[in-house]
Design a protein around this motif. Structure first.
Motif, short mmCIF file in Angstrom:
data_model
loop_
_atom_site.label_atom_id
_atom_site.label_comp_id
_atom_site.label_asym_id
_atom_site.label_seq_id
_atom_site.Cartn_x
_atom_site.Cartn_y
_atom_site.Cartn_z
N GLY A 192 0.89 -1.21 -0.03
CA GLY A 192 -0.05 0.17 0.03
C GLY A 192 0.82 1.25 -0.11
O GLY A 192 0.33 2.48 -0.34
N THR A 195 1.93 3.84 -4.34
CA THR A 195 0.50 4.17 -5.01
C THR A 195 0.98 5.01 -6.47
O THR A 195 1.96 5.56 -6.50
N GLU A 283 -14.43 4.28 -5.27
CA GLU A 283 -12.86 4.10 -5.26
C GLU A 283 -12.57 5.01 -4.14
O GLU A 283 -13.16 6.22 -3.82
N VAL A 291 -2.65 1.13 -6.83
CA VAL A 291 -1.60 0.60 -5.91
C VAL A 291 -1.12 -0.55 -6.37
O VAL A 291 -1.50 -1.16 -7.43
N ARG A 324 -7.64 0.46 -6.48
CA ARG A 324 -7.85 0.06 -4.83
C ARG A 324 -8.79 -0.79 -4.67
O ARG A 324 -8.49 -1.60 -3.65
#
Length: 465
Positions: A192, A195, A283, A291, A324
């Motif tokens: 995570g 990005t 989202e 990501v 994501r």
């Protein structure tokens, strides 16, 4: 970390893979025949020896032995055993021969290597160390390759289904499964931090730092299905297509639907239903929308100890930046198989130990139990102001993406999701997927039905288990 388990790592790994010791000239009997016929294994051994001497001065000059090859998904691997007991792996793509190897394949390998090195450098995710690679066929081995460390352990499949494969009692089995899921969740959470503003294959600057994204090479399931229907082409080679970068998550989901919109009325209607469901996927709005994501979050790509401790995540071929909504916080795909009816082969007899024709499966109730557990694991890594539960959502979103990419799975997944929408809304009269597809194809969808579908999709994303 010291290995305190009595594991037979190489033997256990090979048990889950198909050994390839057949004649490399045997043609169609071996889909890796072209690579096996082309590669110079003596030169591969020599290259490995040279790389090891350069990275570990003072090591033996004796060439490593090359063991029997074994297959991954779209790669063939050669074990390289050095005199002092060190083992490496050489990974060669299935299309890694002149005439089949192209620039998108080379770009994909470069992205794979740089991603692995980035994660090795900036996270604690366990994965192989890349010692060297060549992304062209113009080298002494005559094939592109990656030289990497070998990870000692067992395939997670063998541990996950230890009650069938190793006589493990259910209490021990659950403890091992939970240890694996905890370690996997901690590893996936670390992705995570990487990005991006657009979807695609990660690109890197000369220092190995992420510098953006480019087109991502994908398996073209529709083209491969069409080839199966043809009497003129019996090749087993994978067919690829490059998906362009996109700043819109919906465009990422819809790439194959736009590439192959379908000709028959029902196929068109089915596509329109799927696109409508995708349109309603939310989202997160508080960060870049894409990501870094493992390209094949499936059970065969996790190597663990006997007790379930994660030792390595392999097969980063095709790594990409995803929305994501089905990114690094998503469920592992072996926990969502019951939502993909075409691929799910569970039979009640498996619970009594009757060996299946294919792979072992968990019951829907067991899968739900471990999805709840994984959701709780991932909750430890979510920010306190997280706007949505991406893990829970992924049960729907990941399967929608599969449906968009693979026409074989499309109808089964849509039937399942429409049925789940009826359940979550507690509708007295259940929505019928075939009816919806026909109505969308004719452009005559009733507003009340459309509104019910939308309301049900929004509720399902929040409550699916």
């Amino acid at each position: 970390m010291a290995n305190t388990d009595e594991v037979k790592p190489f033997d256990e790994l090979l048990n889950s893979l198909e050994i390839r010791e057949d004649d490399p000239t045997s043609g169609d009997e071996n889909e890796f025949a072209a690579v096996l016929a082309n590669i110079d294994l003596q030169q591969l051994s020599s290259v490995a020896s040279q790389v090891r001497r350069s990275t570990s001065p003072g090591t033996t000059d004796k060439l490593p032995s090359v063991g029997a090859s074994f297959e991954g998904s779209y790669n063939i691997l050669f074990p390289l055993d050095f005199e002092d007991g060190t083992r490496w792996l050489a990974k060669v793509p299935i299309n890694g021969v002149p005439g089949k190897w192209d620039q998108p394949s080379a770009d994909s390998m470069i992205s794979e290597v740089n991603t692995m090195r980035l994660l090795k450098r900036e996270t604690t995710i366990p994965l192989p160390e890349v010692f060297s690679f060549c992304s062209t066929t113009e080298n002494d081995t005559k094939c592109p390759y990656i030289l990497m460390s070998f990870i000692s352990g067992k395939p997670l499949y063998d541990v996950w289904f230890g009650q069938h494969l190793g006589g493990v009692d259910m209490e021990t089995l659950h403890a091992r499964r939970m240890r694996a899921l905890n370690d996997i969740g901690a590893a996936m959470a670390q992705l995570g931090k990487f990005t991006f503003e657009a979807s695609g294959s990660p690109k890197f600057d000369e220092h190995g730092r992420p510098s953006g994204v480019g087109p991502v090479r994908c398996i073209d399931h529709t083209a491969m299905l069409e080839r199966l229907k043809s009497d003129d082409d019996d090749s087993d080679d994978p067919l690829y297509v490059e998906a362009p970068t996109s700043e819109d998550p919906q465009d990422h989901y819809n790439f194959f639907l736009d590439l192959y919109p379908g000709k028959a009325p029902f196929a068109k209607g089915r596509t329109l239903v799927l696109k409508e469901l995708i349109k309603w996927i939310p989202e997160p709005a508080n960060d870049e929308p894409f990501v870094l994501t493992h390209p094949d979050f499936d059970i065969q790509n996790f190597i663990v100890s006997e007790d379930g401790q994660l030792r390595g995540i392999i097969d980063w071929d095709g790594v990409f930046c995803s929305p994501r909504s089905y990114g690094n916080e998503a469920y592992p795909s072996w926990l969502t198989r019951d939502w993909d009816p075409m691929m799910y082969g569970y039979q009640k007899s498996m619970d009594e130990g009757e060996e299946p024709d294919g792979c072992w499966e968990d019951s829907p109730e067991t899968l739900k139990r471990y999805r709840i557990a994984y959701d709780e694991i991932m909750s430890k890594f979510r920010e306190s102001d997280a706007s949505m539960n991406l893990t829970r959502m992924s049960l729907v979103t990941e399967n929608l993406f599969i449906a968009a990419c693979d026409p074989l799975c499309r109808s089964g997944i849509l039937h399942k999701i429409i049925d789940e929408i009826s359940t979550v809304l507690e509708l007295p009269e259940r929505l019928d997927f075939t009816y919806l597809a026909e109505e969308f194809a004719d452009g005559e969808i009733d507003y009340e039905v459309w509104a019910t579908l939308k309301r049900g999709m929004e509720k399902l994303l929040q409550n699916a288990q």
